[in-house]
Enzyme design. Sequence first.
Site, PDB file in Angstrom:
ATOM      1  N   CYS A  74       3.420  26.347   2.387  1.00  0.00           N
ATOM      2  CA  CYS A  74       2.505  26.835   1.284  1.00  0.00           C
ATOM      3  C   CYS A  74       1.961  28.189   1.374  1.00  0.00           C
ATOM      4  CB  CYS A  74       1.492  25.712   1.202  1.00  0.00           C
ATOM      5  SG  CYS A  74      -0.005  25.988   0.203  1.00  0.00           S
ATOM      6  N   CYS A  80      -6.677  27.723   2.138  1.00  0.00           N
ATOM      7  CA  CYS A  80      -6.934  26.553   1.935  1.00  0.00           C
ATOM      8  C   CYS A  80      -7.428  25.607   2.838  1.00  0.00           C
ATOM      9  CB  CYS A  80      -5.901  26.039   0.853  1.00  0.00           C
ATOM     10  SG  CYS A  80      -6.349  24.341   0.175  1.00  0.00           S
ATOM     11  N   GLN A 286      -5.385   3.536  -3.078  1.00  0.00           N
ATOM     12  CA  GLN A 286      -4.906   4.407  -1.958  1.00  0.00           C
ATOM     13  C   GLN A 286      -4.189   5.474  -2.440  1.00  0.00           C
ATOM     14  OE1 GLN A 286      -5.382   4.355   1.203  1.00  0.00           O
ATOM     15  NE2 GLN A 286      -5.731   2.253   1.761  1.00  0.00           N
ATOM     16  N   TYR A 315     -13.437  -6.411   2.044  1.00  0.00           N
ATOM     17  CA  TYR A 315     -13.891  -5.090   1.265  1.00  0.00           C
ATOM     18  C   TYR A 315     -12.558  -4.847   0.173  1.00  0.00           C
ATOM     19  CZ  TYR A 315     -17.110  -3.890   5.415  1.00  0.00           C
ATOM     20  OH  TYR A 315     -18.047  -3.667   6.362  1.00  0.00           O
ATOM     21  N   GLU A 336     -16.706  -7.886  -2.469  1.00  0.00           N
ATOM     22  CA  GLU A 336     -16.892  -6.581  -2.686  1.00  0.00           C
ATOM     23  C   GLU A 336     -18.382  -6.155  -3.372  1.00  0.00           C
ATOM     24  OE1 GLU A 336     -17.023  -2.830  -2.859  1.00  0.00           O
ATOM     25  OE2 GLU A 336     -15.084  -3.478  -2.078  1.00  0.00           O
ATOM     26  N   ASP A 384     -11.202  -3.868   5.517  1.00  0.00           N
ATOM     27  CA  ASP A 384     -10.801  -2.516   5.381  1.00  0.00           C
ATOM     28  C   ASP A 384     -11.981  -1.852   5.056  1.00  0.00           C
ATOM     29  OD1 ASP A 384      -9.559  -0.247   4.577  1.00  0.00           O
ATOM     30  OD2 ASP A 384      -8.249  -1.091   3.034  1.00  0.00           O
ATOM     31  N   CYS A 411      -9.532   3.814   8.341  1.00  0.00           N
ATOM     32  CA  CYS A 411      -9.398   5.177   7.976  1.00  0.00           C
ATOM     33  C   CYS A 411     -10.007   6.102   8.805  1.00  0.00           C
ATOM     34  CB  CYS A 411      -9.681   5.601   6.505  1.00  0.00           C
ATOM     35  SG  CYS A 411     -11.393   5.400   6.176  1.00  0.00           S
TER      36      CYS A 411
END
EC number: 2.1.1.190
Length: 453
Positions: A74, A80, A286, A315, A336, A384, A411
């Site tokens: 890139c 960036c 996702q 979740y 949720e 999650d 995550c």
Amino acid sequence: METLKKNDVLTGQVVDLTHEGHGVVKIDRYPIFIPNTLIDEKIEYKVIKVKKNFAIGKLIKVITESDARVEPPCIYYYKCGGCQLQHMSYQAQLNMKKEQVVNLFHRKAKFTNTVIKDTVGMEDPWRYRNKSQIPVGLSKDQQPIMGFYRQRSHDIIDMESCLIQDQQHQQVMNDLKQLISELNISVYNEKTKKGLLRHLVVRTGHYTNQLMIILVTNGKAFKQAESLVDALVRKYPNVTSIKQNINDAHSNVIMGPQSITLYGEEEIEDQLSEVTFNISDQSFYQINSHQTEKLYQQALDYAQLTGDEIVLDTYCGIGTIAIYMAENARHVYGVEVVPSAINDANQNATKNQLENTTFVCGKAEEVILKWKAEGIRPDVVMVDPPRKGCDETFLETILELNPKRIVYISCNPSTQQRDAHILNHQYDLKEITPVDMFPQTTHIETVALFERK
């Protein structure tokens, strides 16, 4: 460190990498963090910041290169802030991400009996993002610019292409720049808080090729909306939905709570394996569809479903994991806190003709206790959570339910490791599989199996 001063130019050997992918040079155990460097490289660097416990350096040149060094493809990479690891071979990226998980769970947390598998990677780790959020600005000569922020700033790097975004998203971005000028659409200025167009958000159904274009505006009045929509529809025959999202809050939050459909459908459609989902402009879905299938399949393998289990998805969002598992379970319950997500989850269950799912809106720990009082006892609990991990009260509620297995997708492995200590009172952390959801970046997703002691 007294002997080290800002602007010193030094040479050193990189001995480690931080979780941000920065190389570490040490002087008498004092660490200096230097971006864009790799383990075993001899480098020349300039000290740009000196703190009590660490310093930050800037790479001047690599004297001896690592075998893992590659030329970033890139042209915007060193400006960036979107990617951090393009200078590292893909195999080295996967190794680094596994090493992060090993360091957290084996060395720091002493889960030494836990099996940590190799990172699950991609065959082609480029152009994987099915959602792009692109800030809009003006150059010094007042021309529209769009791209991504410079590292640790809100300066937009104007660009024509990004190698981790869907190709169509780049085309929409470049066309929109031209249309902003042609239609005289004003652009939001963060300092003055004036101007209309703030962000472009583009979503693609990875398997359906349906396109959603979202124009985030500072206020509702948008006199050029009809002309802009006409131009976009002519250019993109596969555009399924064009929306205006209104965000007049002067904050870093990209999208506001209200959206208006300017053209087409409210939602687009996508598939994961054989399961179909409706995705709205605000849905959590996702980013990397290829890797999501691998992540969810690993979660399904860890759940060890035979068709007779009660599964609790805590979740659940728009129901992606719950619906993915429903075919293999007796019943799946999802909870949720976001009402629109639960509406989407119910729609997605109907769309997939499922009759063994129940989705409820509310705080997980409260809904779970209500279900427990009704005699609902899960065999498997799916977790999650967002990056901050799980609330301790929530984890204690899960322990009260005492399921056979807990499958925890994260995550942020550091908060997952913290939560693992609480679960460890009743559960053994058997295995963790890292999955590379965001190639070329330092982010890593993990799925972990906890089994009742």
